[in-house]
Scaffold this active site. Sequence first.
Site, PDB file in Angstrom:
ATOM      1  N   LYS A   1      -8.897  13.521   4.868  1.00  0.00           N
ATOM      2  CA  LYS A   1      -8.007  12.358   4.868  1.00  0.00           C
ATOM      3  C   LYS A   1      -7.020  12.555   6.013  1.00  0.00           C
ATOM      4  O   LYS A   1      -7.017  13.616   6.642  1.00  0.00           O
ATOM      5  CB  LYS A   1      -7.267  12.221   3.539  1.00  0.00           C
ATOM      6  N   ARG A   2      -6.192  11.549   6.286  1.00  0.00           N
ATOM      7  CA  ARG A   2      -5.180  11.743   7.315  1.00  0.00           C
ATOM      8  C   ARG A   2      -4.283  12.925   6.969  1.00  0.00           C
ATOM      9  O   ARG A   2      -4.082  13.237   5.785  1.00  0.00           O
ATOM     10  CB  ARG A   2      -4.338  10.465   7.475  1.00  0.00           C
TER      11      ARG A   2
ATOM     12  N   HIS B   1       0.795  -1.231   0.000  1.00  0.00           N
ATOM     13  CA  HIS B   1       0.000   0.000   0.000  1.00  0.00           C
ATOM     14  C   HIS B   1       0.822   1.273   0.000  1.00  0.00           C
ATOM     15  O   HIS B   1       0.274   2.362   0.142  1.00  0.00           O
ATOM     16  CB  HIS B   1      -0.912   0.046   1.232  1.00  0.00           C
TER      17      HIS B   1
ATOM     18  N   LYS C   1     -14.977   7.890  -3.483  1.00  0.00           N
ATOM     19  CA  LYS C   1     -16.235   8.168  -2.762  1.00  0.00           C
ATOM     20  C   LYS C   1     -16.817   9.503  -3.204  1.00  0.00           C
ATOM     21  O   LYS C   1     -18.028   9.642  -3.398  1.00  0.00           O
ATOM     22  CB  LYS C   1     -15.982   8.163  -1.245  1.00  0.00           C
TER      23      LYS C   1
ATOM     24  N   LYS D   1       0.210  14.555   1.530  1.00  0.00           N
ATOM     25  CA  LYS D   1      -1.181  14.817   1.146  1.00  0.00           C
ATOM     26  C   LYS D   1      -1.443  16.317   0.984  1.00  0.00           C
ATOM     27  O   LYS D   1      -2.504  16.732   0.532  1.00  0.00           O
ATOM     28  CB  LYS D   1      -2.140  14.196   2.166  1.00  0.00           C
TER      29      LYS D   1
ATOM     30  N   THR E   1      -8.753   6.395  -1.819  1.00  0.00           N
ATOM     31  CA  THR E   1     -10.078   5.801  -2.013  1.00  0.00           C
ATOM     32  C   THR E   1     -11.157   6.858  -1.749  1.00  0.00           C
ATOM     33  O   THR E   1     -12.273   6.744  -2.239  1.00  0.00           O
ATOM     34  CB  THR E   1     -10.287   4.592  -1.072  1.00  0.00           C
TER      35      THR E   1
HETATM   36  C1  T68 Z   1      -3.263   3.772   2.288  1.00  0.00           C
HETATM   37  N1  T68 Z   1      -2.338   3.427   3.333  1.00  0.00           N
HETATM   38  C2  T68 Z   1      -2.591   4.502   1.149  1.00  0.00           C
HETATM   39  N2  T68 Z   1      -1.839   3.084   5.543  1.00  0.00           N
HETATM   40  O1  T68 Z   1      -1.906   5.637   1.644  1.00  0.00           O
HETATM   41  C3  T68 Z   1      -3.675   4.934   0.178  1.00  0.00           C
HETATM   42  N3  T68 Z   1       0.145   2.384   7.219  1.00  0.00           N
HETATM   43  O2  T68 Z   1      -3.103   5.541  -0.936  1.00  0.00           O
HETATM   44  C4  T68 Z   1      -4.473   3.708  -0.259  1.00  0.00           C
HETATM   45  O3  T68 Z   1      -5.579   4.096  -1.010  1.00  0.00           O
HETATM   46  C5  T68 Z   1      -4.959   2.936   0.936  1.00  0.00           C
HETATM   47  O4  T68 Z   1      -3.878   2.607   1.792  1.00  0.00           O
HETATM   48  C6  T68 Z   1      -5.641   1.650   0.542  1.00  0.00           C
HETATM   49  O5  T68 Z   1      -4.848   0.936  -0.346  1.00  0.00           O
HETATM   50  C7  T68 Z   1      -2.744   3.488   4.602  1.00  0.00           C
HETATM   51  O6  T68 Z   1      -3.863   3.851   4.898  1.00  0.00           O
HETATM   52  C8  T68 Z   1      -2.115   2.990   6.839  1.00  0.00           C
HETATM   53  O7  T68 Z   1      -3.161   3.357   7.344  1.00  0.00           O
HETATM   54  C9  T68 Z   1      -1.068   2.418   7.695  1.00  0.00           C
HETATM   55  C10 T68 Z   1      -1.392   1.959   8.930  1.00  0.00           C
HETATM   56  C11 T68 Z   1      -0.389   1.424   9.690  1.00  0.00           C
HETATM   57  C12 T68 Z   1       0.875   1.388   9.220  1.00  0.00           C
HETATM   58  C13 T68 Z   1       1.130   1.868   7.968  1.00  0.00           C
END
Ligand code: T68
Length: 783
Positions: free
Chosen positions: A516-517, A329, A628, A522, A624
């Site tokens: 988003k986070r 990811h 949405k 970002k 994602t």
């Molecule tokens: C996200 N990753 C990607 N990670 O940033 C996003 N990481 O682009 C993608 O759409 C999404 O994954 C689904 O594929 C994350 O959200 C985490 O949340 C995370 C959590 C713990 C450790 C590392």
Amino acid sequence: MFYSKEEFKEEFTKRLGQDKVPQTAYAVLGAMMKELLEEDWVKTNQLYTESKVKQLYYISIEFLIGRMLVQNLHSLGIFTIVQEGLQELGFNLEELEEMEPEPGLGNGGLGRLAACFMDSLAALQLPGHGCGIRYKGGLFTQQIENGFQTEYPTDWLREIEGWEKRRDDLAVEIPFYGRLHPRHTDIEWVKAVPYDMPIVGASGRTVNTLRLWQAEVSERPLPAYKDFNEYTLETAAISDRLYPDDSLVTGKILRLKQQYFMCSASLQTIIKTLPGPVHELPHQVAIQINDTHPAIAIPELMRILLDEEGLEWEEAWNITTHTISYTNHTILGEAMEKWDSHLLASLVPRVYEIIHEIDRRFKEQLQEQVLKEQEFKKLSIIDDGLVKMAVLAVVGSYKVNGVAELHTDILKNREMKELYRQFPGKFHNKTNGITHRRWLIKANPELTQLITQSIGDDWLKKPILLNDLNKFIIDASFQEALKEVKRAKKNQLIAHVEKSWDSPIDPLSIFDIHIKRFHGYKRQLMNILHIQSLYDRIKEDSTYRPYPRTFFFGGKAAPGYEFAKQVIKLINVIAAKVNQDPLVRSHIHIVFIENYNVSHGERMFPAADISEQISTASKEASGTGNMKFMMNGAITLGTLDGANVEIVERVGKENAFIFGLHSQQIMLLEKHKNYRAQEVIEQSPELKSLMARLLSGELSDGTENISFIRNQLVDLNDPYFVLKDFHSYAAMHEKVLASYEDQGNWQGMSVRNIAESGIFSSDRTIQQYSDDVWDLKKILNVY
Ligand code: T68
């Protein structure tokens, strides 16, 4: 139990008795729902066991499922009956829904993706289950105090009884620590108890299982050296709290414990309940690991096959590497998991021994090739005293995927180039998706109704049929109805937000939403700097009086991520200034949504006109939220990053607002190190002034609040190219305004986005995984 509104009302009233308060109504409704799906759940499991079909286990450290009550009402096909029935009895379903605690068992995209996948598996009637951890405390609750994020623990389990079922009969024991030779002794056992949650398929009878493990003290004897109190505390800690970091690795032993705990518990159960001989595992089971957090499942499966099932190495390896597949990811360096060898060797000695052997054998194989030292290093699982989990995950899986085309290309051609050369056949792309059942049908019933009136209801089950909406792009009455839906969703959002937000929000303004986070890549910083520049312009140029816009922000920052927390503070300071300025506030308005979570998302995506997807190209694996928004008719303002690329391919460039450097350009600048942020500032009077005021602390009520922002933009030379992309971002905002003036065209763009969004349903993603990776068969639960 009930098939009509009248039957529902009768049963509900009987159970409710005299106690007509909403709390009781919520509890009664919840209990009725659980009973209603129980039979289908039991039957689904029986069917899977008896028919010996291949089953998928999706192992993930996060499942950000959100509230379940209303989703389950929809899935069971009784939403309308219940909603109307309750209303006639004097209750409001929305109000009851608000009582359900939000299970925040995930950080962001990765955890939410897992939840969407669970929904799609059940809806497609595929035998697939989730395996994770039952954290007592989900992600922290965010409060904004004096503009700063403060974090409070959320103990969602304490609040109310959930949907889950504790299964003591299925508890297993997890081995930690100990000495290996002559045999594994002095083990500290931890008991893993499963809590099963039903995942209800859409209007089908399939009910799959999300199994979340809880850590408890074992009844087995403790090694003599271990203090019992210490052991009790350490054990409870394993499933106490979700790590609040997204895209960041902290290397803490507790995290590794969580990972091993979850993998070992899941694998032990999978092997124990296997209907056939263990060598048939790859035909009976598929295991998908969601990022590298569950990569320790690879050596753990080897351990079980070697030590408990008595297989030889070659056979065990063959089985493992035909059962496990891996999804990546991220390409961000700080998110790549590497564990200290000593830590692994101490915590899970046998597992470490196996990793060592996997690495040794792989390196032996590599010796037969001519490889540069650098290439060999990249291919090493154990390197420099560290175990690289992504390398382990690729070597030990039969399939490896990225989550959008661009991301998979970057993995193949750059990040994992050497691994790709070794295993070209393993790599594939699976572009992410979202469940249209939660993000459209549940979140936006008004739009759902409009679509169904226009194209019929087949799209509910086959979202790709949203495509039929293309014929309404220039249909004036459809456009008008769509506008009406958007207006309604904006008003609903306003009603919800204004309880906690003191300045009134203009429902006629453009809703520009960035949720988003919080993370450097970002680029929320670019958004807020641009808003500050708009403020300046309105103040300085009496001819600049732009159409009203409301800029929404929402998201949490990892508690230790100071830069991101300072961006939150900056937004809130600028918001306070903008919102109380009588001249400016009728043109621009800023709203920060506190504690952004799934439920907020359900209100915000449908209300948006503009979807901010402005990550530095090449950094966002997929995104994602972009999907949405699109599905709810918002237009993407974004870079060519992650799945934005595919969104734009579908809708056409003229139906999105695309700006900024491309991933190739970013990667070249990074490679040649020839970007100079300072030069960009020098060349732009606007940036020069903005930066001077930012750095003096003028924009942020004090310089100490922006020390990390300063460090990033100045000392670290703007690693996410905020300054470099600033002008093209600002220019695109002007284009947004111009386009909004032509409402006919704007509504047409919106229709086009909805019409092309079907491909981004996670039903499509899951079907592709099933076809290309898992080989699952659809099973109908009929009886
Ligand atoms: C996200 N990753 C990607 N990670 O940033 C996003 N990481 O682009 C993608 O759409 C999404 O994954 C689904 O594929 C994350 O959200 C985490 O949340 C995370 C959590 C713990 C450790 C590392």
